[in-house]
Scaffold this active site. Sequence first.
Site, short mmCIF file in Angstrom:
data_model
loop_
_atom_site.label_atom_id
_atom_site.label_comp_id
_atom_site.label_asym_id
_atom_site.label_seq_id
_atom_site.Cartn_x
_atom_site.Cartn_y
_atom_site.Cartn_z
N GLU A 1 31.10 -67.41 1.52
CA GLU A 1 31.10 -67.62 3.08
C GLU A 1 29.93 -67.43 3.51
O GLU A 1 28.76 -67.14 2.81
CB GLU A 1 31.96 -66.29 3.41
CG GLU A 1 33.55 -66.25 3.11
CD GLU A 1 34.59 -67.49 3.70
OE1 GLU A 1 33.88 -68.30 4.27
OE2 GLU A 1 35.82 -67.26 3.39
N ASN B 1 33.80 -73.53 7.95
CA ASN B 1 32.57 -72.87 8.31
C ASN B 1 31.36 -73.20 7.19
O ASN B 1 30.20 -72.59 7.16
CB ASN B 1 32.84 -71.26 8.17
CG ASN B 1 33.25 -70.84 6.65
OD1 ASN B 1 33.49 -71.75 5.91
ND2 ASN B 1 33.67 -69.43 6.69
#
Length: 243
Positions: free
Chosen positions: A139, A132
Amino acid sequence: MNVQIFDTYSELSQRAADIVADLIQRLENPVLGLPTGGTPEGFYAALVRRQAEFDRLTTFNLDEYVGLPKEHAQSYYSYMKARLFDYLPLQPQRIHLPNGEATDAEAECHRYEEAIRAAGGIDLMILGLGHNGHIGFNEPGTPWESRTRRVSLAEVTRQANARFFASHEEVPKEALTMGIGTILEARQIIVLASGESKAQIIHRTLVGEPSLAVPATALRGHGNVTFLIDRAAAALLEPVVEI
Ligand code: F6R
């Protein structure tokens, strides 16, 4: 940004080890930032075969799981011990990982930032790349000025890392990680990516619009970044015409 494409994973791993060996030769007190995960395994194996004055090297790992004892087989401390620390003459006081067992995570993260500063900053940061686009455990959505702190892992990250644990439930939900701002302060950055599962995120990172949604695109604003990738990870990039 410099992108180097290799025929094999072994070649990119050797290249990363060459760069580190060269750094140790050039600098009196080299400071290295280090990743864990599947991608750097070949790099660590190549590094332990090198001759270099490793006792002058200082290391800072990017991250550590919260709540796993240091001795747990899947802690990043155990990972590093099994792949590097047990094989190189590194001085124990020069090896650093965030302490995922600290009762006061905020104080621990502050201490980690201070230790990096006291060492003179990171000369060379080696990174892997999450599917990702995460770097460290930053993140999607992480502000680019973020510092070392306690974070929640994305579900996709826990699923990817479940391969190292007996079950998905055992994968920790949190980690301490250097922030994107911490990473960007390294004087040089190398990103390792291998395999077709990384082709899409390599393409988004190198060609897509820089965006908080893909943390690795923050690297595009750094003046000294090299991507070492194999042909499978480079599959979606424009083909280079070879004559
Ligand atoms: C690990 C880390 C992560 C990994 C990334 C890629 O310390 O910081 O960002 O580099 O999750 O992991 P692999 O190499 O297993 O695909």
